[in-house]
Design a protein around this motif. Sequence first.
Motif, short mmCIF file in Angstrom:
data_model
loop_
_atom_site.label_atom_id
_atom_site.label_comp_id
_atom_site.label_asym_id
_atom_site.label_seq_id
_atom_site.Cartn_x
_atom_site.Cartn_y
_atom_site.Cartn_z
N UNK A 1 -24.10 24.46 26.24
CA UNK A 1 -23.66 24.51 27.64
C UNK A 1 -24.57 25.43 28.44
N UNK A 2 -24.91 26.57 27.86
CA UNK A 2 -25.80 27.52 28.52
C UNK A 2 -27.16 26.88 28.82
N UNK A 3 -27.68 26.12 27.85
CA UNK A 3 -29.00 25.48 28.00
C UNK A 3 -28.99 24.49 29.17
N UNK A 4 -27.94 23.68 29.23
CA UNK A 4 -27.91 22.65 30.28
C UNK A 4 -27.50 23.23 31.63
N UNK A 5 -26.75 24.32 31.62
CA UNK A 5 -26.46 25.01 32.88
C UNK A 5 -27.75 25.58 33.47
N UNK A 6 -28.60 26.13 32.62
CA UNK A 6 -29.88 26.65 33.08
C UNK A 6 -30.75 25.53 33.66
N UNK A 7 -30.76 24.38 33.00
CA UNK A 7 -31.55 23.25 33.50
C UNK A 7 -31.07 22.80 34.87
N UNK A 8 -29.78 22.97 35.13
CA UNK A 8 -29.21 22.56 36.41
C UNK A 8 -29.10 23.71 37.40
N UNK A 9 -29.66 24.86 37.01
CA UNK A 9 -29.69 26.04 37.86
C UNK A 9 -28.30 26.41 38.38
N UNK A 10 -27.34 26.46 37.47
CA UNK A 10 -25.99 26.85 37.83
C UNK A 10 -25.32 27.57 36.66
N UNK A 11 -24.24 28.26 36.97
CA UNK A 11 -23.47 28.92 35.94
C UNK A 11 -22.20 28.11 35.71
N UNK A 12 -21.90 27.82 34.44
CA UNK A 12 -20.75 26.99 34.12
C UNK A 12 -19.63 27.86 33.54
N UNK A 13 -18.46 27.73 34.14
CA UNK A 13 -17.28 28.45 33.66
C UNK A 13 -16.70 27.76 32.43
N UNK A 14 -16.29 28.58 31.46
CA UNK A 14 -15.77 28.05 30.20
C UNK A 14 -14.53 28.83 29.75
N UNK B 1 -14.11 44.43 28.42
CA UNK B 1 -14.08 44.60 29.88
C UNK B 1 -15.33 44.08 30.57
N UNK B 2 -16.38 43.81 29.79
CA UNK B 2 -17.62 43.25 30.34
C UNK B 2 -17.35 41.93 31.05
N UNK B 3 -16.36 41.17 30.55
CA UNK B 3 -16.03 39.88 31.15
C UNK B 3 -15.12 40.10 32.34
N UNK B 4 -15.72 40.38 33.47
CA UNK B 4 -14.94 40.83 34.63
C UNK B 4 -14.12 39.71 35.26
N UNK B 5 -14.46 38.46 34.97
CA UNK B 5 -13.69 37.33 35.51
C UNK B 5 -12.90 36.61 34.42
N UNK B 6 -12.53 37.33 33.40
CA UNK B 6 -11.73 36.79 32.31
C UNK B 6 -10.27 36.82 32.76
N UNK B 7 -9.84 35.78 33.48
CA UNK B 7 -8.53 35.83 34.12
C UNK B 7 -7.77 34.51 34.09
N UNK B 8 -8.17 33.59 33.18
CA UNK B 8 -7.48 32.31 33.09
C UNK B 8 -6.87 32.15 31.70
N UNK B 9 -5.59 31.82 31.67
CA UNK B 9 -4.90 31.48 30.43
C UNK B 9 -4.34 30.07 30.62
#
Length: 223
Positions: free
Chosen positions: A99-112, A185-193
């Motif tokens: 996912x990281x590889x193809x997100x980079x190819x598309x110049x975007x960050x993908x939420x997972x 705590x590094x994952x500052x947007x870790x807020x979905x369950x």
Amino acid sequence: MAVDINTYHLIQQALQPTHTTLVAVSKTKPIEDILTLYRLGQRDFGENYVQELMEKQPQLPTDIRWHFIGHLQKNKVKYIAPFVHLIHSVDSLTLLAEINKHAQKNNRKIDCLLEVFIANETTKFGLNDEELFEIMSVINDNADYQYIQIRGLMGMASFTNDEKQIQKEFQYLHQLYETCQIQFPYFTQFNILSMGMSSDYRLAIANGSNMVRIGSLLFGARS
């Protein structure tokens, strides 16, 4: 069966006090049904199959937030990487790397979301505790994964009428979710369950879910 508009409004009313996000699971359902909910204001839709999502996405409004909730094969990531809003079903580090590889190819960050195995069924997918913490640690310490964002956890409870069993599984996932927030705590947007579906979404919300995936209550049985 057409879209049950009355049920849609009732579900939205139930979710509103807790600010829970509704993902309308539209797998196997026609474009017309998706548009019915879209016109009512629904923007989050979930699909299980890459091929079906690829066929639907170009035919629908561009402001739809597409959630991929099915088991994702690495060789199909490239097809949804340009537009997917959130991938719920990440169950390995190798899949994250893809996912990281193809997100980079598309110049975007993908939420997972990281999928955790909580059910008493061998047919479901997901990480165990040890695998979950290992992946979190690797991502935490590795700057190479800069094109993905771990937003939280997803899990599916057992398919059973035993509410005590389902509640136990939801409570377990909620506890893991809170543990991850404290330990990483590094994952500052870790807020979905993400937990809870048509049959158990109320129980899921009562046990900490803030995103539910509902299909059959809205669209009827799968075709």
